[in-house]
Motif scaffolding. Structure first.
Motif, short mmCIF file in Angstrom:
data_model
loop_
_atom_site.label_atom_id
_atom_site.label_comp_id
_atom_site.label_asym_id
_atom_site.label_seq_id
_atom_site.Cartn_x
_atom_site.Cartn_y
_atom_site.Cartn_z
N MET A 139 37.62 46.95 13.20
CA MET A 139 38.18 47.82 12.16
C MET A 139 38.42 47.04 10.87
N GLU A 140 38.97 45.86 11.01
CA GLU A 140 39.26 45.05 9.83
C GLU A 140 37.97 44.68 9.10
N PHE A 141 36.96 44.26 9.85
CA PHE A 141 35.68 43.86 9.26
C PHE A 141 35.00 45.03 8.55
N LEU A 142 34.90 46.16 9.23
CA LEU A 142 34.22 47.32 8.64
C LEU A 142 34.96 47.88 7.45
N SER A 143 36.28 47.84 7.47
CA SER A 143 37.06 48.32 6.33
C SER A 143 36.81 47.46 5.10
N ARG A 144 36.79 46.15 5.29
CA ARG A 144 36.52 45.27 4.15
C ARG A 144 35.10 45.45 3.64
N LEU A 145 34.16 45.68 4.55
CA LEU A 145 32.77 45.85 4.14
C LEU A 145 32.58 47.15 3.36
N LEU A 146 33.18 48.22 3.83
CA LEU A 146 32.88 49.55 3.30
C LEU A 146 33.74 49.95 2.10
N VAL A 147 34.48 49.02 1.53
CA VAL A 147 35.10 49.31 0.23
C VAL A 147 34.03 49.30 -0.85
N ASN A 148 32.87 48.74 -0.53
CA ASN A 148 31.72 48.78 -1.43
C ASN A 148 30.85 49.99 -1.08
N GLU A 149 30.07 50.44 -2.03
CA GLU A 149 29.25 51.63 -1.81
C GLU A 149 27.89 51.25 -1.24
N TYR A 150 27.52 51.91 -0.12
CA TYR A 150 26.26 51.61 0.55
C TYR A 150 25.53 52.91 0.91
N ARG A 151 24.22 52.75 1.16
CA ARG A 151 23.41 53.85 1.69
C ARG A 151 23.50 53.80 3.21
N CYS A 152 24.06 54.86 3.78
CA CYS A 152 24.33 54.88 5.22
C CYS A 152 23.76 56.15 5.85
N MET A 153 23.66 56.13 7.17
CA MET A 153 23.23 57.31 7.92
C MET A 153 23.86 57.28 9.30
N TYR A 154 24.12 58.47 9.83
CA TYR A 154 24.71 58.64 11.16
C TYR A 154 23.79 59.48 12.01
N LEU A 155 23.35 58.92 13.14
CA LEU A 155 22.49 59.63 14.09
C LEU A 155 23.32 59.98 15.32
N SER A 156 23.91 61.15 15.32
CA SER A 156 24.82 61.52 16.40
C SER A 156 24.11 61.73 17.73
N ASP A 157 22.83 62.02 17.70
CA ASP A 157 22.08 62.26 18.94
C ASP A 157 21.43 60.99 19.50
N GLU A 158 21.57 59.88 18.78
CA GLU A 158 20.94 58.63 19.20
C GLU A 158 21.91 57.82 20.07
N GLN A 159 22.07 58.25 21.33
CA GLN A 159 23.00 57.57 22.24
C GLN A 159 22.25 56.46 22.96
#
Length: 333
Positions: free
Chosen positions: A188-208
């Motif tokens: 959580m700490e790592f991802l929070s610090r990383l994502l204060v910057n703006e990035y191109r992201c995607m979420y694949l909810s069906d990719e289990q």
């Protein structure tokens, strides 16, 4: 020639599960990888197993270090990684499909993504299915399309800061590293610090693609008083992050996580194991002063006040005159 993907696996005393994990990665249809195995001072055969696999497959690099914890091991892996993309795995977990990297890498490249997250299923120590993640109605509009950092935090991560579900562009991580010495919520700490910057992201909810092993000896299932210290420290760090960002939704999101972690630490004090030590913990971590210094957005979360008060003042428990503590069942702790 540098590989397309660096796969980083911290390894510590997981000899019973390690080969299953390695086989699931080495059998991937996408072969342009380097596999970095960081033996974090294992005292069982885990380190030897890593070395044996490295002899068989030249894509494997084994790094041995004295025990320093999962964050230290991940940092060493990041320092040695050369791939365009990076993905993590835990040594007691495995990938359920041999097409995982092929699909993740293809989508990331075709869309110029900095981060791409899939999903997981949970299994027990005997590999029996426990549950599969179901995407929430709130998250559905944000799946399978390019989204920004706030949407990725709110609707893709959605409170589950599981690092191993994300394919990262290594340049997006840059010099950012994990804070060492933590036993809880380091993702959580790592991802929070990383994502204060703006990035191109995607979420694949069906990719289990990932099987997460839930068993009694998991670090996330052990009683450890240091968890409260980590919750408070990381909550404070995230609260400070909220004050540095200007995007209103991201600011509120981070402030809310900071508040959540503070109240979560209080809720731990209602557990039998922690409750008997509550006065020492409240004093040791100066929790009253921490409460006063919570983010300015605290008035948005006043709904928690009643829950806070019941734990803070111990109204659900009673302390006997001799100083012993009685639980709800009336037995002295």
């Amino acid at each position: 020639m540098k590989p397309a993907i660096s796969v980083i696996i911290p390894v510590y005393n997981t000899e019973s599960y390690l080969e299953r994990c390695l086989k699931s990665i080495l059998s991937q249809s996408f072969t342009d990888i380097e596999l970095l195995l960081v033996d974090d001072g294992s005292t069982d055969r885990s380190g030897a197993i890593c070395d044996e696999y490295a002899v068989r497959d030249n894509r494997i690099k084994v790094l041995h270090q004295e025990n320093g914890g999962v964050s230290s091991a991940r940092n060493l892996g990041l320092d040695q990684a050369t791939g365009e993309y990076v993905i993590f795995a835990d040594a007691d977990d495995y990938w359920v499909t041999d097409k995982a990297l092929e699909r993740l890498y293809g989508i990331a490249k075709n869309n110029g993504l900095d981060m791409l997250r899939g999903e997981y299923l949970a299994v027990d120590g005997s590999n029996r299915p426990l549950y599969r993640v179901r995407v929430s109605n709130r998250s559905k509009p944000y799946t399978d399309r390019i989204i920004g950092s706030y949407e990725f935090l709110e609707y893709a991560i959605h409170g589950e800061f599981f690092l191993w579900l994300i394919l990262f562009k290594r340049s997006a991580i840059g010099t950012l590293r994990f804070e060492t010495g933590r036993i809880f919520l380091e993702d959580m700490e790592f991802l929070s610090r990383l994502l204060v910057n703006e990035y191109r992201c995607m979420y694949l909810s069906d990719e289990q693609f990932y099987a997460y092993t839930v068993h009694a000896e998991s670090a996330s299932n052990r009683f450890a008083p240091r968890r409260i210290g980590d919750m408070l420290a990381i909550g404070s760090r995230i609260g400070s992050l909220s004050e540095t960002v200007e995007e209103p939704r991201l600011k509120r999101f981070l402030a809310g996580k900071s508040l959540f972690l503070f109240y979560l630490s209080l809720s731990y004090l209602s557990l039998d194991e922690y409750y008997v030590h509550r006065k020492r913990i409240l004093k040791e971590y100066d929790m009253e002063e921490r409460r006063k210094s919570l983010p300015m957005q605290m008035n948005l979360f006043e709904m928690f006040d009643e829950q806070k008060a019941s734990v803070w003042h111990g109204s659900s428990r009673k302390e006997d005159e001799d100083g012993s503590v009685s639980g709800d069942n009336g037995s002295a702790e």
